[in-house]
Motif scaffolding. Structure first.
Motif, PDB file in Angstrom:
ATOM      1  N   PHE A 112       0.827  -1.212   0.000  1.00  0.00           N
ATOM      2  CA  PHE A 112       0.000   0.000   0.000  1.00  0.00           C
ATOM      3  C   PHE A 112       0.860   1.261   0.000  1.00  0.00           C
ATOM      4  O   PHE A 112       0.531   2.242  -0.657  1.00  0.00           O
ATOM      5  CB  PHE A 112      -0.961   0.011   1.190  1.00  0.00           C
ATOM      6  N   LYS A 113       1.969   1.245   0.723  1.00  0.00           N
ATOM      7  CA  LYS A 113       2.854   2.424   0.734  1.00  0.00           C
ATOM      8  C   LYS A 113       3.363   2.711  -0.675  1.00  0.00           C
ATOM      9  O   LYS A 113       3.344   3.851  -1.136  1.00  0.00           O
ATOM     10  CB  LYS A 113       4.030   2.207   1.682  1.00  0.00           C
ATOM     11  N   ALA A 114       3.786   1.671  -1.377  1.00  0.00           N
ATOM     12  CA  ALA A 114       4.273   1.840  -2.752  1.00  0.00           C
ATOM     13  C   ALA A 114       3.156   2.318  -3.674  1.00  0.00           C
ATOM     14  O   ALA A 114       3.353   3.226  -4.492  1.00  0.00           O
ATOM     15  CB  ALA A 114       4.868   0.529  -3.264  1.00  0.00           C
ATOM     16  N   LEU A 115       1.973   1.723  -3.542  1.00  0.00           N
ATOM     17  CA  LEU A 115       0.847   2.102  -4.398  1.00  0.00           C
ATOM     18  C   LEU A 115       0.394   3.530  -4.148  1.00  0.00           C
ATOM     19  O   LEU A 115       0.169   4.294  -5.096  1.00  0.00           O
ATOM     20  CB  LEU A 115      -0.334   1.146  -4.170  1.00  0.00           C
ATOM     21  N   ILE A 116       0.255   3.904  -2.897  1.00  0.00           N
ATOM     22  CA  ILE A 116      -0.208   5.254  -2.574  1.00  0.00           C
ATOM     23  C   ILE A 116       0.791   6.292  -3.066  1.00  0.00           C
ATOM     24  O   ILE A 116       0.402   7.324  -3.619  1.00  0.00           O
ATOM     25  CB  ILE A 116      -0.497   5.382  -1.060  1.00  0.00           C
ATOM     26  N   THR A 117       2.070   6.009  -2.895  1.00  0.00           N
ATOM     27  CA  THR A 117       3.104   6.932  -3.384  1.00  0.00           C
ATOM     28  C   THR A 117       3.011   7.098  -4.897  1.00  0.00           C
ATOM     29  O   THR A 117       3.039   8.223  -5.423  1.00  0.00           O
ATOM     30  CB  THR A 117       4.507   6.425  -2.968  1.00  0.00           C
ATOM     31  N   LEU A 118       2.897   5.986  -5.621  1.00  0.00           N
ATOM     32  CA  LEU A 118       2.769   6.035  -7.084  1.00  0.00           C
ATOM     33  C   LEU A 118       1.487   6.759  -7.496  1.00  0.00           C
ATOM     34  O   LEU A 118       1.489   7.559  -8.435  1.00  0.00           O
ATOM     35  CB  LEU A 118       2.792   4.619  -7.663  1.00  0.00           C
ATOM     36  N   GLN A 119       0.408   6.479  -6.813  1.00  0.00           N
ATOM     37  CA  GLN A 119      -0.872   7.109  -7.167  1.00  0.00           C
ATOM     38  C   GLN A 119      -0.828   8.616  -6.929  1.00  0.00           C
ATOM     39  O   GLN A 119      -1.462   9.371  -7.665  1.00  0.00           O
ATOM     40  CB  GLN A 119      -2.013   6.436  -6.394  1.00  0.00           C
ATOM     41  N   ARG A 120      -0.071   9.063  -5.951  1.00  0.00           N
ATOM     42  CA  ARG A 120       0.109  10.514  -5.750  1.00  0.00           C
ATOM     43  C   ARG A 120       0.888  11.122  -6.923  1.00  0.00           C
ATOM     44  O   ARG A 120       0.579  12.229  -7.358  1.00  0.00           O
ATOM     45  CB  ARG A 120       0.807  10.789  -4.430  1.00  0.00           C
ATOM     46  N   GLU A 121       1.885  10.396  -7.433  1.00  0.00           N
ATOM     47  CA  GLU A 121       2.614  10.859  -8.615  1.00  0.00           C
ATOM     48  C   GLU A 121       1.676  10.963  -9.820  1.00  0.00           C
ATOM     49  O   GLU A 121       1.715  11.935 -10.570  1.00  0.00           O
ATOM     50  CB  GLU A 121       3.767   9.910  -8.953  1.00  0.00           C
ATOM     51  N   ILE A 122       0.843   9.938  -9.989  1.00  0.00           N
ATOM     52  CA  ILE A 122      -0.120   9.931 -11.096  1.00  0.00           C
ATOM     53  C   ILE A 122      -1.118  11.064 -10.917  1.00  0.00           C
ATOM     54  O   ILE A 122      -1.493  11.725 -11.891  1.00  0.00           O
ATOM     55  CB  ILE A 122      -0.817   8.561 -11.201  1.00  0.00           C
ATOM     56  N   LEU A 123      -1.531  11.317  -9.696  1.00  0.00           N
ATOM     57  CA  LEU A 123      -2.458  12.409  -9.403  1.00  0.00           C
ATOM     58  C   LEU A 123      -1.860  13.743  -9.834  1.00  0.00           C
ATOM     59  O   LEU A 123      -2.550  14.569 -10.455  1.00  0.00           O
ATOM     60  CB  LEU A 123      -2.779  12.412  -7.906  1.00  0.00           C
TER      61      LEU A 123
END
Length: 159
Positions: A112-123
């Motif tokens: 989840f830490k990796a996904l949330i970080t990536l999703q913030r980049e995508i955001l």
């Protein structure tokens, strides 16, 4: 107008978004399979509750995998479908056979830490591209997953 895709977004910015979404797709796919493994192989005193929670999680990931692939298509690009490519692009590593609930939860929290970080980049990228569809998707995913991090952390006494 010639540099706009079918939904009126800049093709170059959509291409960068599509690449990041491809990494997200790969990461979700590996996380999905890891979670299936936790569900199948979990043992111990918390088996019944974790078995159910892991099934809920992989069912949710299954839907997200499809949503992300369809978003890539909506942006005008082709999502990867080969597992070998997913493994090479994923921010989440394949899990070894995990039977211990605490280890599975630790791996879930790391994922989840990796996904949330990536999703913030995508955001950030989707905001720059005026891509409200991807923006809303990432915002919803982040909100949902932050709550799951709190819940799994509380269960494991890691907060």
């Amino acid at each position: 107008m010639s540099n706009l895709n079918n939904i009126g977004l800049d093709k170059d910015k959509s291409g960068k978004l599509s690449e990041k979404l491809g990494v997200l797709l790969a990461s979700y796919t590996v996380f999905y399979q890891n979670t299936r493994g936790y569900h199948w192989n979990i043992k111990g005193k918390n088996f019944f509750e974790l078995h159910v929670k892991f099934e809920e999680l992989y069912n949710d990931l299954f839907v997200k995998i499809d949503d992300v692939a369809e978003r890539i298509l909506t942006l005008g690009f082709t999502p990867e479908h080969r597992y070998s490519e997913y493994v090479s692009k994923s921010l989440i590593e394949e899990s070894r056979k995990v039977t211990d609930g605490e280890k599975a939860i630790d791996e879930i929290l790391d994922a989840f830490k990796a996904l949330i970080t990536l999703q913030r980049e995508i955001l950030d990228l989707s905001d720059e591209a005026d891509d409200e569809g991807t923006n809303a998707m990432m915002s919803d995913y982040i909100t949902e997953q932050e709550k799951l991090v709190w819940m799994y952390s509380s269960y494991a006494h890691k907060q």
